[in-house]
Motif scaffolding. Sequence first.
Motif, PDB file in Angstrom:
ATOM      1  N   ARG A 225     -25.130   9.116 -19.690  1.00 52.12           N
ATOM      2  CA  ARG A 225     -24.278   9.866 -18.775  1.00 52.12           C
ATOM      3  C   ARG A 225     -23.801   8.930 -17.686  1.00 52.12           C
ATOM      4  O   ARG A 225     -24.535   8.068 -17.216  1.00 52.12           O
ATOM      5  CB  ARG A 225     -25.066  11.035 -18.170  1.00 52.12           C
ATOM      6  CG  ARG A 225     -24.251  11.957 -17.312  1.00 52.12           C
ATOM      7  CD  ARG A 225     -25.055  13.206 -16.958  1.00 52.12           C
ATOM      8  NE  ARG A 225     -26.325  12.884 -16.325  1.00 52.12           N
ATOM      9  CZ  ARG A 225     -26.454  12.624 -15.029  1.00 52.12           C
ATOM     10  NH1 ARG A 225     -25.381  12.608 -14.234  1.00 52.12           N
ATOM     11  NH2 ARG A 225     -27.641  12.363 -14.514  1.00 52.12           N
ATOM     12  N   LEU A 226     -22.536   9.098 -17.288  1.00 50.78           N
ATOM     13  CA  LEU A 226     -21.924   8.175 -16.335  1.00 50.78           C
ATOM     14  C   LEU A 226     -21.795   8.799 -14.954  1.00 50.78           C
ATOM     15  O   LEU A 226     -21.590  10.011 -14.816  1.00 50.78           O
ATOM     16  CB  LEU A 226     -20.537   7.751 -16.832  1.00 50.78           C
ATOM     17  CG  LEU A 226     -20.482   7.088 -18.216  1.00 50.78           C
ATOM     18  CD1 LEU A 226     -19.039   6.764 -18.569  1.00 50.78           C
ATOM     19  CD2 LEU A 226     -21.344   5.844 -18.265  1.00 50.78           C
ATOM     20  N   ASN A 227     -21.899   7.960 -13.934  1.00 52.72           N
ATOM     21  CA  ASN A 227     -21.592   8.377 -12.579  1.00 52.72           C
ATOM     22  C   ASN A 227     -20.081   8.484 -12.415  1.00 52.72           C
ATOM     23  O   ASN A 227     -19.308   8.073 -13.290  1.00 52.72           O
ATOM     24  CB  ASN A 227     -22.155   7.365 -11.574  1.00 52.72           C
ATOM     25  CG  ASN A 227     -23.675   7.343 -11.572  1.00 52.72           C
ATOM     26  OD1 ASN A 227     -24.310   8.384 -11.545  1.00 52.72           O
ATOM     27  ND2 ASN A 227     -24.241   6.145 -11.599  1.00 52.72           N
ATOM     28  N   ALA A 228     -19.665   9.029 -11.285  1.00 52.26           N
ATOM     29  CA  ALA A 228     -18.237   9.191 -11.031  1.00 52.26           C
ATOM     30  C   ALA A 228     -17.491   7.865 -11.082  1.00 52.26           C
ATOM     31  O   ALA A 228     -16.325   7.814 -11.452  1.00 52.26           O
ATOM     32  CB  ALA A 228     -18.033   9.873  -9.681  1.00 52.26           C
ATOM     33  N   ASN A 229     -18.154   6.762 -10.697  1.00 58.35           N
ATOM     34  CA  ASN A 229     -17.493   5.455 -10.709  1.00 58.35           C
ATOM     35  C   ASN A 229     -17.568   4.759 -12.065  1.00 58.35           C
ATOM     36  O   ASN A 229     -17.156   3.609 -12.202  1.00 58.35           O
ATOM     37  CB  ASN A 229     -18.096   4.556  -9.627  1.00 58.35           C
ATOM     38  CG  ASN A 229     -19.574   4.273  -9.871  1.00 58.35           C
ATOM     39  OD1 ASN A 229     -20.140   4.656 -10.899  1.00 58.35           O
ATOM     40  ND2 ASN A 229     -20.213   3.613  -8.913  1.00 58.35           N
ATOM     41  N   GLY A 230     -18.114   5.454 -13.074  1.00 59.74           N
ATOM     42  CA  GLY A 230     -18.177   4.884 -14.410  1.00 59.74           C
ATOM     43  C   GLY A 230     -19.437   4.121 -14.727  1.00 59.74           C
ATOM     44  O   GLY A 230     -19.634   3.676 -15.862  1.00 59.74           O
ATOM     45  N   SER A 231     -20.326   3.952 -13.757  1.00 61.34           N
ATOM     46  CA  SER A 231     -21.579   3.240 -13.995  1.00 61.34           C
ATOM     47  C   SER A 231     -22.586   4.166 -14.669  1.00 61.34           C
ATOM     48  O   SER A 231     -22.528   5.386 -14.508  1.00 61.34           O
ATOM     49  CB  SER A 231     -22.147   2.732 -12.669  1.00 61.34           C
ATOM     50  OG  SER A 231     -22.465   3.824 -11.814  1.00 61.34           O
ATOM     51  N   PRO A 232     -23.527   3.616 -15.455  1.00 60.20           N
ATOM     52  CA  PRO A 232     -24.522   4.464 -16.135  1.00 60.20           C
ATOM     53  C   PRO A 232     -25.388   5.221 -15.135  1.00 60.20           C
ATOM     54  O   PRO A 232     -25.846   4.664 -14.145  1.00 60.20           O
ATOM     55  CB  PRO A 232     -25.353   3.453 -16.927  1.00 60.20           C
ATOM     56  CG  PRO A 232     -24.471   2.256 -17.084  1.00 60.20           C
ATOM     57  CD  PRO A 232     -23.652   2.194 -15.822  1.00 60.20           C
ATOM     58  N   ALA A 233     -25.595   6.493 -15.410  1.00 58.96           N
ATOM     59  CA  ALA A 233     -26.441   7.319 -14.550  1.00 58.96           C
ATOM     60  C   ALA A 233     -27.865   7.394 -15.077  1.00 58.96           C
ATOM     61  O   ALA A 233     -28.728   8.000 -14.446  1.00 58.96           O
ATOM     62  CB  ALA A 233     -25.854   8.725 -14.439  1.00 58.96           C
ATOM     63  N   GLU A 234     -28.117   6.792 -16.232  1.00 53.97           N
ATOM     64  CA  GLU A 234     -29.441   6.819 -16.834  1.00 53.97           C
ATOM     65  C   GLU A 234     -29.558   5.665 -17.818  1.00 53.97           C
ATOM     66  O   GLU A 234     -28.564   5.030 -18.169  1.00 53.97           O
ATOM     67  CB  GLU A 234     -29.673   8.148 -17.559  1.00 53.97           C
ATOM     68  CG  GLU A 234     -28.639   8.415 -18.654  1.00 53.97           C
ATOM     69  CD  GLU A 234     -28.654   9.848 -19.142  1.00 53.97           C
ATOM     70  OE1 GLU A 234     -29.497  10.630 -18.679  1.00 53.97           O
ATOM     71  OE2 GLU A 234     -27.808  10.185 -19.989  1.00 53.97           O
ATOM     72  N   ASP A 235     -30.773   5.384 -18.252  1.00 53.42           N
ATOM     73  CA  ASP A 235     -31.029   4.324 -19.216  1.00 53.42           C
ATOM     74  C   ASP A 235     -30.812   4.889 -20.615  1.00 53.42           C
ATOM     75  O   ASP A 235     -31.597   5.701 -21.105  1.00 53.42           O
ATOM     76  CB  ASP A 235     -32.467   3.816 -19.061  1.00 53.42           C
ATOM     77  CG  ASP A 235     -32.764   2.631 -19.980  1.00 53.42           C
ATOM     78  OD1 ASP A 235     -31.930   2.330 -20.847  1.00 53.42           O
ATOM     79  OD2 ASP A 235     -33.839   2.027 -19.820  1.00 53.42           O
ATOM     80  N   ALA A 236     -29.757   4.457 -21.258  1.00 53.66           N
ATOM     81  CA  ALA A 236     -29.415   5.008 -22.571  1.00 53.66           C
ATOM     82  C   ALA A 236     -30.464   4.693 -23.621  1.00 53.66           C
ATOM     83  O   ALA A 236     -30.635   5.437 -24.590  1.00 53.66           O
ATOM     84  CB  ALA A 236     -28.056   4.465 -23.015  1.00 53.66           C
TER      85      ALA A 236
END
Length: 466
Positions: A225-236
Motif C-alpha cells: 500500500r502506498l502513501n499519498a506521495n507514492g512511497s511504500p506504506a508497508e513492507d511488501a
Amino acid sequence: MRIANNPRLASLALCAALFVSVALPRAVLAQNESGVSNVIGNDKYIGPGSCAATSCHGSVKPVANSRILQDEYSTWIIKDKHSRAYQVLTGDVGERMAKILNLGKAEAAPKCLACHALAPPPEMKGRPFEVSDGVTCENCHGPAQGWLGQHTAKDSPEKHAQSVREFHMVDTRNVIVRTEKCLECHLGTANKFVDHEMIAAGHPDLYFELDSFSAVMPRHWNIPRLNANGSPAEDASWEGVRDWSTGQAVQLRAAMDRVAWRARGERYDKKNVWPEYAELSCFACHHSLGLAKDSWRQEHGYTGRRPGDPAWNESRYVVFRLLAKQVDAAGAQDLDRKLEAVATEMSKLNPDRNAAASDAAAAAPVAGRFADRLVGMTYERGMVLRMMQSICDDAEEISLADERAAEQATMALDSLYIAYSKDVQPGNSAEVRSSINALFQQLENPSAYNADLFAASLRRIRPQLQ
C-alpha cells in the motif's frame, strides 16, 4: 499460480466470495426483534455504478503511477466472485435450501440477502441499484453517499479520517478493521450467521483465513500500500504474513464472541438453540465410516472429552497458538488456559450456557491484545521459518484436531512460504510448493480426511524448509 496449483484454494475461491454482508454501520442500523432493520441515521447507499467511471475505479487496467489502481470496479465485476454472490441464491441448491428452511424464494429472503447482496431497506438507498449486483463496493467500504465526493481528493489524509470518523467509511487500510468486516459474514454475528440448521439444509460450513481469501478474491489494491506521495506504506515482503497473523488473532477473538452471544441467547430471531452444533467439529460426526480396525479416530482416542460427545471446533486456535508462543510466551500461556476452559466446556454433550459464555468472554480480549500487537510487528525471515517449522513439528496435534485445523495449517504454510520464498529464494522452492499442494489435495474430500496421513505429509515438509 497460487490458485491454479492448489485445488483446495481453487474451491476456496468460491467459498470466499459467497458470504459477505450488507454490513450497515452500527450508527445507521438497528435490528428489531423480528430482525427487520430500523434506520436511525441519514447515510445512504448509492450502488456500485457510482464507482464505475473510468476516471474513478472503472479503468480496464491499472493506471500507471497511481496510488490507487483505478481498475477496482473492473476487477470486481470480471474476476471477483463477490459480484456473483446473489446468483447462487437463484440456483438449484439455493432454492432447495430456501424450501427446506421455509424462506420462500432465496433471492428474496432477508436471511440470505444479508450476506449475498447489497440489500439495504428502501429508505437507505440514495439512488436505485439492483440487488442482483451481489456483494458490491459498499458492502465492504460502507455507505458512500457521505464520503463519495471527498474521498477523491488527492493528498488528503484528513479527509479520509473524516470519512471514517463521520461518514461511516470502513477503514479497510487497517488490517484489524478489514478482518472484522470480512468476518461479519465469513464467521457471523448475532444479526447474520450460518447455524447448524442452515448447514443441514445445504449451506457450506464457514471457515476463513485473511491472506488466502484475499489472494483468491483477488486483491484490488496495491501491494505494498502506498502513501499519498507514492512511497511504500508497508513492507511488501511480509504483507501476507502480517495479514495471516493479525487475521488469525482477530478471527479467534470473533469466534469467542460468537460462542458467547450464542450461549447467552442473543440471536436476533430469538431462535436460540443450545448447544449450537455449528460451533462443533463437523467431521467428528460427518465422516466416512469403515471398519473399526481402520479408524484413526478410535486408534487415537478422544482426549479431553467423553467418547461420543461432539468435539468443539478448535481450528481457529490450534495453529495460531504456535505463533502466540513465539510472540508472547506469558500471554500465550494465559490464552492457553482460557481456551482450554472453552474447549472443555464446549466438548461436553450439554455444555452449560453460563460457563461457556463466561469462558469465551474471558478469552476474547486476550486474543484481541494479540491482534493489536501483531498488526504493528516487524516480521522477518527467521520468525517466519520458525513458525513454519513449529507447524510441522506439531503435526500430530494439528491433524488430530480434525480437518478444519488441518485446513488452517495448510493455508498458513501456504501464506508463510509464499512470503518466505520471495525473500529467501530457496533452491528447493518447487519441491516445497509441491508438498504444500499435496496437503491441499488431502483436504479435497473432508469426509475422507485421515489424520495420520496428513500428519505424515506435514512432517515430511519439515526437512525441506531451508
